[in-house]
Design an enzyme around this catalytic site. Structure first.
Site, PDB file in Angstrom:
ATOM      1  N   LYS A  69       0.841  -1.201   0.000  1.00 12.20           N
ATOM      2  CA  LYS A  69       0.000   0.000   0.000  1.00 12.20           C
ATOM      3  C   LYS A  69       0.876   1.251   0.000  1.00 12.20           C
ATOM      4  CE  LYS A  69      -3.871   1.887   2.767  1.00 12.20           C
ATOM      5  NZ  LYS A  69      -4.703   1.606   3.959  1.00 12.20           N
ATOM      6  N   SER A 144      -9.514   1.463   3.164  1.00  9.82           N
ATOM      7  CA  SER A 144      -8.697   2.252   2.276  1.00  9.82           C
ATOM      8  C   SER A 144      -7.650   1.450   1.493  1.00  9.82           C
ATOM      9  CB  SER A 144      -7.974   3.331   3.091  1.00  9.82           C
ATOM     10  OG  SER A 144      -7.151   2.748   4.087  1.00  9.82           O
ATOM     11  N   SER A 168      -9.451  -1.039   7.330  1.00 16.75           N
ATOM     12  CA  SER A 168      -9.023  -0.855   5.941  1.00 16.75           C
ATOM     13  C   SER A 168      -8.361  -2.049   5.273  1.00 16.75           C
ATOM     14  CB  SER A 168      -8.073   0.333   5.847  1.00 16.75           C
ATOM     15  OG  SER A 168      -8.813   1.525   5.867  1.00 16.75           O
TER      16      SER A 168
HETATM   17  N1  GLN Z   1     -12.598   3.637   6.852  1.00 12.56           N
HETATM   18  C1  GLN Z   1     -12.006   4.039   8.087  1.00 12.56           C
HETATM   19  C2  GLN Z   1     -11.614   5.484   8.001  1.00 12.56           C
HETATM   20  O1  GLN Z   1     -11.942   6.088   7.079  1.00 12.56           O
HETATM   21  C3  GLN Z   1     -10.828   3.165   8.408  1.00 12.56           C
HETATM   22  C4  GLN Z   1      -9.616   3.546   7.669  1.00 12.56           C
HETATM   23  C5  GLN Z   1      -8.458   2.659   7.949  1.00 12.56           C
HETATM   24  O2  GLN Z   1      -8.577   1.602   8.544  1.00 12.56           O
HETATM   25  N2  GLN Z   1      -7.311   3.132   7.538  1.00 12.56           N
HETATM   26  O3  GLN Z   1     -10.969   6.030   8.827  1.00 12.56           O
END
Ligand code: GLN
Length: 479
Positions: A69, A144, A168
């Site tokens: 990532k 994400s 994410s």
């Molecule tokens: N979707 C969650 C957020 O927007 C989790 C993001 C993540 O785990 N990096 O913060």
């Protein structure tokens, strides 16, 4: 295609070199990007021709290609975090997890697309355009870590690193038919993982199967002098997973996790998987985690608060993008940040700054910390009562359409309603595919006491054997 680590190994055993496998990944990637619409899983990839192809690699992952990532540092490729503010930025060092994979012989193929600074659940917040779901290109891959999920699901690489702050890795794994592993907080070094919310962040792993995730975990785990929160515990051994039996294990199902807008068909798939666990000898126990409904509000105070502090470093002086068109330093900061950050990142910085401001600190941040403790206490009480692991759906719905939730941040936030608690409590969790709904994969997750990855992944292996679901190969935009 390269689906699994074993597939990569048998290609290598058959005479392919590590470079050949990178070429194979590049060919698959080119094929996916030539389709309309493109998958857009990668933000940068290495040139296989520039790599050595000696076939002399040593180590447990010798010659196996992987993806990372784009919020995890790699000196060989840029690290942009999906943000204009870091466009073209190249880290001078490797994240510890990446350095350990390299030392194990694995080969970095590319950096994957993600929501800007890992804030989001769909990759639509990437400054470089969204990634798409390999099983339906009109849908999101989740986020994400959506680029990492799309890359593995489409067979470019057999494994990818993602990051978890609130779900994410597990949420995109669920949307793309993959295993998504979030280790215990303190299991894997965060050195070189660009900070979003430091008390929640953890590098995670996306693979097709649980055993592959276990192999990668064993390699990247363990203490690191560069991350004081990373603990010295016995490593989770991949070889131990087959010794875990379902018979006699107590699996808790929290009633609160069967609400929150759970889709009827996801519920059916979940109930079917639960029934299989029970038939195979697990003891299913209904449990209650009464603070669960507060997890999303708690997360959306704590994560933005930490983010507002962590992201203060992007000031146009030290890293990446700079807008020096104004007069003076204040102007440099504000123009750089106004032009470099996207809408969601700005929203979080404002939320976080507000929650930490002098007049509101106790009312928001202080209270969120108390709620976080209550959530952790709920888990502790359940685990102390003899429950070995919890089993829940990973997401309330299968993958949603591009554009469906982007206009309504609260709707988007709710796609993590089942995942954020594990991050708040520091627990390990793993999502396993359990089936599909009209061709869209769905997953269920185990959550377990901190540092019990071996048992948790052993249970996940048993589940994957019982369910016997593997997502089909993706062969084109029509798939
Ligand atoms: N979707 C969650 C957020 O927007 C989790 C993001 C993540 O785990 N990096 O913060």
């Amino acid at each position: 295609m390269i689906r699994t680590i074993d597939e990569a190994r048998s290609l290598l055993a058959g005479g392919s070199t590590g470079r050949d496998l990178l070429e194979r990944a590049a060919a698959r990637q080119a094929e996916l990007e030539s389709e309309d619409p493109a998958l857009n899983a990668f933000l940068s990839t290495i040139e296989p021709e520039s790599q050595l192809g000696s076939g002399q690699e040593a180590g447990p992952l010798a010659g196996v290609p992987y993806a990372v990532k784009d919020n995890i540092c790699t000196p060989d490729l840029p690290t942009t975090c999906g943000s204009l503010i870091l466009e073209g930025y190249r880290s001078p060092f490797s994240a510890t997890a990446v350095a350990r994979l390299d030392a194990a012989g694995a080969r970095l193929f590319g950096k994957t697309n993600c929501d800007e600074f890992a804030m989001g659940s769909s990759t639509e917040n990437s400054a470089f355009g969204p990634s798409r779901n390999p099983f339906d290109r009109d849908r999101v891959p989740g986020g994400s870590s959506g680029g990492s999920a799309a890359a593995v699901a489409a067979g470019v690489v057999p494994f990818a690193l993602g990051s978890e702050t609130g779900g994410s890795v597990r949420q995109p794994a669920s949307f793309c038919g993959l295993v998504g592993l979030k280790p215990s907080y303190g299991r894997v070094s965060r050195y070189g993982l660009v900070a979003f919310a430091s008390s929640l962040d953890q590098i995670g792993i996306l693979t097709r199967g649980v055993r592959d995730a276990g192999q990668v975990l064993e390699i990247i785990s363990g203490p690191d002098p560069r991350d004081a929160t990373c603990q010295d515990r016995p490593l989770p051994r991949a070889a131990a997973l087959d010794g875990v039996q379902l018979d006699g294990q107590v699996i808790g199902v929290p009633e609160e996790y069967l609400g929150f807008g759970l889709d009827g068909e996801v519920r059916q798939a979940f109930d079917a998987a639960l029934g299989q666990l029970e038939q195979a000898g697990a003891r299913i126990r209904e449990v209650s985690l009464p603070s669960a409904p507060s997890a999303i509000p708690c997360y959306y105070v704590i994560a933005p608060a930490e983010a507002s502090s962590n992201l203060a470093r992007y000031d146009g002086v030290r890293y990446g993008f700079r807008d020096g068109s104004g007069a003076g330093l204040e102007d440099l900061y504000s123009r750089t940040r106004a032009g470099g950050f996207g809408a969601e990142v700005k929203r979080r910085i404002m939320l976080g700054t507000f929650a930490l401001s002098a007049g509101y600190f106790d009312e928001y941040y202080g209270r969120a910390l108390l709620v976080r403790q209550a959530i952790a206490n709920d888990f502790e009480r359940v685990f102390d009562s003899g429950v070995d692991a919890l089993f829940t759906p990973t997401t309330p719905t299968p993958a949603f359409r591009l554009g469906e939730k982007i206009a309504n941040p609260y709707d988007m936030y709710l796609s993590d309603v089942y995942t954020v608690s594990a991050n708040l409590a520091g627990l390990p969790a793993v999502s396993v595919p359990i089936g599909n709904i009209g061709g869209l994969p769905v997953g269920a997750q185990f959550m377990a006491p901190r540092f019990t990855e071996e048992t948790m992944l052993g249970l996940a292996v048993r589940l994957e054997e019982l369910v016997g679901y593997a997502p089909p190969d993706v062969d084109g935009a029509a798939a």
